[in-house]
Motif scaffolding. Structure first.
Motif, PDB file in Angstrom:
ATOM      1  N   ALA A   1       0.847  -1.196   0.000  1.00 53.03           N
ATOM      2  CA  ALA A   1       0.000   0.000   0.000  1.00 53.03           C
ATOM      3  C   ALA A   1       0.881   1.245   0.000  1.00 53.03           C
ATOM      4  O   ALA A   1       0.604   2.208  -0.722  1.00 53.03           O
ATOM      5  CB  ALA A   1      -0.925   0.005   1.217  1.00 53.03           C
ATOM      6  N   ALA A   2       1.963   1.232   0.766  1.00 51.38           N
ATOM      7  CA  ALA A   2       2.885   2.368   0.790  1.00 51.38           C
ATOM      8  C   ALA A   2       3.590   2.522  -0.557  1.00 51.38           C
ATOM      9  O   ALA A   2       3.740   3.640  -1.064  1.00 51.38           O
ATOM     10  CB  ALA A   2       3.910   2.192   1.907  1.00 51.38           C
TER      11      ALA A   2
ATOM     12  N   LYS B   1      -1.185   4.200  -1.697  1.00 50.29           N
ATOM     13  CA  LYS B   1      -2.617   4.029  -1.453  1.00 50.29           C
ATOM     14  C   LYS B   1      -2.840   3.940   0.052  1.00 50.29           C
ATOM     15  O   LYS B   1      -2.046   3.343   0.766  1.00 50.29           O
ATOM     16  CB  LYS B   1      -3.132   2.736  -2.098  1.00 50.29           C
ATOM     17  CG  LYS B   1      -2.907   2.654  -3.585  1.00 50.29           C
ATOM     18  CD  LYS B   1      -4.016   3.322  -4.311  1.00 50.29           C
ATOM     19  CE  LYS B   1      -3.817   3.110  -5.810  1.00 50.29           C
ATOM     20  NZ  LYS B   1      -4.833   3.673  -6.585  1.00 50.29           N
ATOM     21  N   PRO B   2      -3.920   4.501   0.544  1.00 47.20           N
ATOM     22  CA  PRO B   2      -4.186   4.397   1.986  1.00 47.20           C
ATOM     23  C   PRO B   2      -4.588   2.969   2.371  1.00 47.20           C
ATOM     24  O   PRO B   2      -5.240   2.268   1.599  1.00 47.20           O
ATOM     25  CB  PRO B   2      -5.339   5.360   2.209  1.00 47.20           C
ATOM     26  CG  PRO B   2      -5.991   5.499   0.878  1.00 47.20           C
ATOM     27  CD  PRO B   2      -4.908   5.295  -0.151  1.00 47.20           C
ATOM     28  N   LEU B   3      -4.192   2.586   3.556  1.00 45.39           N
ATOM     29  CA  LEU B   3      -4.551   1.273   4.080  1.00 45.39           C
ATOM     30  C   LEU B   3      -5.971   1.328   4.601  1.00 45.39           C
ATOM     31  O   LEU B   3      -6.288   2.108   5.492  1.00 45.39           O
ATOM     32  CB  LEU B   3      -3.584   0.888   5.210  1.00 45.39           C
ATOM     33  CG  LEU B   3      -3.857  -0.409   5.929  1.00 45.39           C
ATOM     34  CD1 LEU B   3      -3.703  -1.587   4.974  1.00 45.39           C
ATOM     35  CD2 LEU B   3      -2.909  -0.564   7.104  1.00 45.39           C
ATOM     36  N   LYS B   4      -6.842   0.513   4.046  1.00 45.52           N
ATOM     37  CA  LYS B   4      -8.239   0.509   4.473  1.00 45.52           C
ATOM     38  C   LYS B   4      -8.442  -0.420   5.656  1.00 45.52           C
ATOM     39  O   LYS B   4      -9.286  -0.203   6.480  1.00 45.52           O
ATOM     40  CB  LYS B   4      -9.138   0.090   3.324  1.00 45.52           C
ATOM     41  CG  LYS B   4      -9.005   1.006   2.123  1.00 45.52           C
ATOM     42  CD  LYS B   4     -10.266   1.716   1.861  1.00 45.52           C
ATOM     43  CE  LYS B   4     -10.074   2.485   0.554  1.00 45.52           C
ATOM     44  NZ  LYS B   4     -10.825   3.646   0.451  1.00 45.52           N
ATOM     45  N   GLY B   5      -7.676  -1.513   5.724  1.00 41.67           N
ATOM     46  CA  GLY B   5      -7.767  -2.418   6.857  1.00 41.67           C
ATOM     47  C   GLY B   5      -7.885  -3.867   6.438  1.00 41.67           C
ATOM     48  O   GLY B   5      -8.095  -4.181   5.278  1.00 41.67           O
ATOM     49  N   LEU B   6      -7.731  -4.710   7.416  1.00 40.26           N
ATOM     50  CA  LEU B   6      -7.841  -6.157   7.232  1.00 40.26           C
ATOM     51  C   LEU B   6      -8.826  -6.698   8.267  1.00 40.26           C
ATOM     52  O   LEU B   6      -9.006  -6.110   9.318  1.00 40.26           O
ATOM     53  CB  LEU B   6      -6.477  -6.835   7.460  1.00 40.26           C
ATOM     54  CG  LEU B   6      -5.355  -6.483   6.508  1.00 40.26           C
ATOM     55  CD1 LEU B   6      -4.042  -7.053   6.990  1.00 40.26           C
ATOM     56  CD2 LEU B   6      -5.662  -7.038   5.118  1.00 40.26           C
ATOM     57  N   THR B   7      -9.406  -7.834   7.954  1.00 37.34           N
ATOM     58  CA  THR B   7     -10.254  -8.501   8.938  1.00 37.34           C
ATOM     59  C   THR B   7      -9.566  -9.771   9.376  1.00 37.34           C
ATOM     60  O   THR B   7      -8.648 -10.269   8.722  1.00 37.34           O
ATOM     61  CB  THR B   7     -11.633  -8.863   8.342  1.00 37.34           C
ATOM     62  OG1 THR B   7     -11.435  -9.822   7.313  1.00 37.34           O
ATOM     63  CG2 THR B   7     -12.334  -7.624   7.789  1.00 37.34           C
ATOM     64  N   ARG B   8      -9.995 -10.331  10.485  1.00 37.51           N
ATOM     65  CA  ARG B   8      -9.406 -11.576  10.992  1.00 37.51           C
ATOM     66  C   ARG B   8     -10.081 -12.806  10.393  1.00 37.51           C
ATOM     67  O   ARG B   8      -9.741 -13.923  10.713  1.00 37.51           O
ATOM     68  CB  ARG B   8      -9.494 -11.622  12.497  1.00 37.51           C
ATOM     69  CG  ARG B   8      -8.623 -10.578  13.159  1.00 37.51           C
ATOM     70  CD  ARG B   8      -8.489 -10.799  14.634  1.00 37.51           C
ATOM     71  NE  ARG B   8      -7.859 -12.042  15.002  1.00 37.51           N
ATOM     72  CZ  ARG B   8      -6.538 -12.274  15.046  1.00 37.51           C
ATOM     73  NH1 ARG B   8      -5.706 -11.320  14.696  1.00 37.51           N
ATOM     74  NH2 ARG B   8      -6.064 -13.440  15.417  1.00 37.51           N
TER      75      ARG B   8
END
Length: 72
Positions: free
Chosen positions: A55-56, A60-67
């Motif tokens: 992402a860096a 691009k901005p990091l939107k997130g991850l789920t478990r």
């Protein structure tokens, strides 16, 4: 030197499929590392690391991850 294999090299030496001298040079200090499929917590850490890294790189901005894990 660090090396890894999924084969039993001692058996391969006995079968004549791996050089005995090389086996004894490599077999100095063993570290058993279970497969990643047995280390769910590491999967999240690795996913986050590579997600943030790329992402860096792509700016691009990091939107997130789920478990949530999907298993076949």
């Amino acid at each position: 030197m660090i090396s890894a294999t999924h084969r039993n090299l001692r058996e391969r030496v006995e079968q004549g499929l791996f050089r005995q001298d090389l086996y004894y040079r490599l077999d100095v200090f063993r570290i058993h590392l279970p497969p990643l499929r047995e280390r769910d917590a590491d999967i999240i850490l690795l996913a986050r690391h590579f997600f943030e890294k790329y992402a860096a790189r792509a700016a691009k901005p990091l939107k997130g991850l789920t478990r949530q894990l999907s298993r076949p």
